[in-house]
Design a protein around this motif. Structure first.
Motif, short mmCIF file in Angstrom:
data_model
loop_
_atom_site.label_atom_id
_atom_site.label_comp_id
_atom_site.label_asym_id
_atom_site.label_seq_id
_atom_site.Cartn_x
_atom_site.Cartn_y
_atom_site.Cartn_z
N ALA A 181 -17.62 -59.29 58.44
CA ALA A 181 -17.68 -60.01 57.26
C ALA A 181 -17.48 -61.61 57.50
CB ALA A 181 -16.35 -59.73 56.23
N THR A 182 -16.86 -61.97 58.46
CA THR A 182 -16.79 -63.30 58.85
C THR A 182 -18.13 -63.73 59.55
OG1 THR A 182 -14.60 -63.40 59.26
CG2 THR A 182 -15.78 -64.91 60.33
N LEU A 183 -18.86 -62.92 60.24
CA LEU A 183 -20.04 -63.06 61.03
C LEU A 183 -21.20 -63.31 59.92
CD1 LEU A 183 -19.93 -61.09 64.20
CD2 LEU A 183 -19.31 -63.31 63.82
N LEU A 184 -21.05 -62.39 58.90
CA LEU A 184 -22.19 -62.48 57.57
C LEU A 184 -21.92 -63.57 56.77
CD1 LEU A 184 -22.07 -58.82 56.53
CD2 LEU A 184 -23.83 -59.94 57.87
N ASP A 185 -20.64 -64.09 56.55
CA ASP A 185 -20.40 -65.25 55.74
C ASP A 185 -20.82 -66.37 56.66
OD1 ASP A 185 -19.20 -66.78 53.87
OD2 ASP A 185 -17.60 -67.11 54.90
#
Length: 241
Positions: free
Chosen positions: A136-140
């Protein structure tokens, strides 16, 4: 007595620092599922005249609520200095699919595509919540700092399952490349600089690792162990998977 007072003051300062860092980390980790839940509820309101869409978005919102509950539980466990869960053999397809459901509306709103490619049927020993938080952090990060289509690509090496997140933007500035995973280092003014640091911490808790494979265009990769990691195990990184 002076030495004891100095020691007490140092311990109190360490406790206060830890409490501050926990509060900052918690607010950052809760922001992602709360933002996704908010988007789902907005989609439901916009589709009020279409029952089928409302049911679909309602189910997705319920999934988001469950995910938020998991994040809160993990944060509480961390606050109590306990383990947030033991790594288990988990389906990488399921973890990635969950993140696509959560993030696809955000990319669609800015007319960007979120695609999944690579090998299917992969499994890794992870705590699903930690892996989900890292992805999720990488997508954000790709949504905020990147551009164009974003691709999640899954593959494997002899020791690791690899989940790449790549976009078509300008990438990481050269001066930030050596420090991109440091706390408080951000590529945009006003950014917290916590996301990638927390992603790396979440991966490391399960014996995995988050690395910057290529700065331009940006390719970040999450390496997860095929088996329960032993002390000192590190994934072999040799470029894009």
């Amino acid at each position: 007595m002076a030495e004891r007072l100095d020691g007490s003051a140092e311990r109190i300062n360490d406790l206060l620092t830890a409490e501050r860092e926990f509060a900052v980390d918690a607010s950052h980790q809760l922001r992602t599922p709360l933002t996704a839940l908010s988007m789902r509820l907005e989609e439901m309101i916009a589709a009020a005249n279409y029952p089928d869409v409302v049911r679909e978005e309602g189910a997705a919102a319920l999934t988001q609520t469950e995910r938020l509950t998991e994040v809160v539980g993990e944060l509480l466990n961390r606050a109590r200095r306990s383990v947030s869960g033991a790594p288990t053999l988990a389906s990488v397809d399921d973890i990635v699919a969950q993140q696509v459901v959560e993030w696809e509306p955000a990319f669609r709103r800015v007319s960007r595509k979120l695609e999944v490619t690579g090998e299917k049927g992969l499994h890794a020993y992870v705590t699903p919540g930690n892996a989900a938080q890292a992805i999720a952090t990488l997508l954000d990060n790709a949504l905020v700092h990147g551009d164009g289509s974003v691709t999640i690509r899954t593959s494997q090496t002899p020791r690791s399952v690899v989940i790449e997140v790549r976009d078509q933007g300008k990438g990481v500035p050269p001066d930030l490349v050596p420090r991109i995973f440091e706390r408080s280092v951000s590529g945009t003014p006003g950014g917290t600089g916590l996301g990638l640091s927390l992603a790396r911490t979440a991966a490391a808790a399960d014996g995995g690792q988050v690395v910057l494979v290529r700065p331009r265009p940006a390719v970040f990769a999450l390496f997860l162990p095929h088996a329960v990691p032993e002390a000192g195990d590190k994934p072999v990184v040799s470029g894009p998977a």
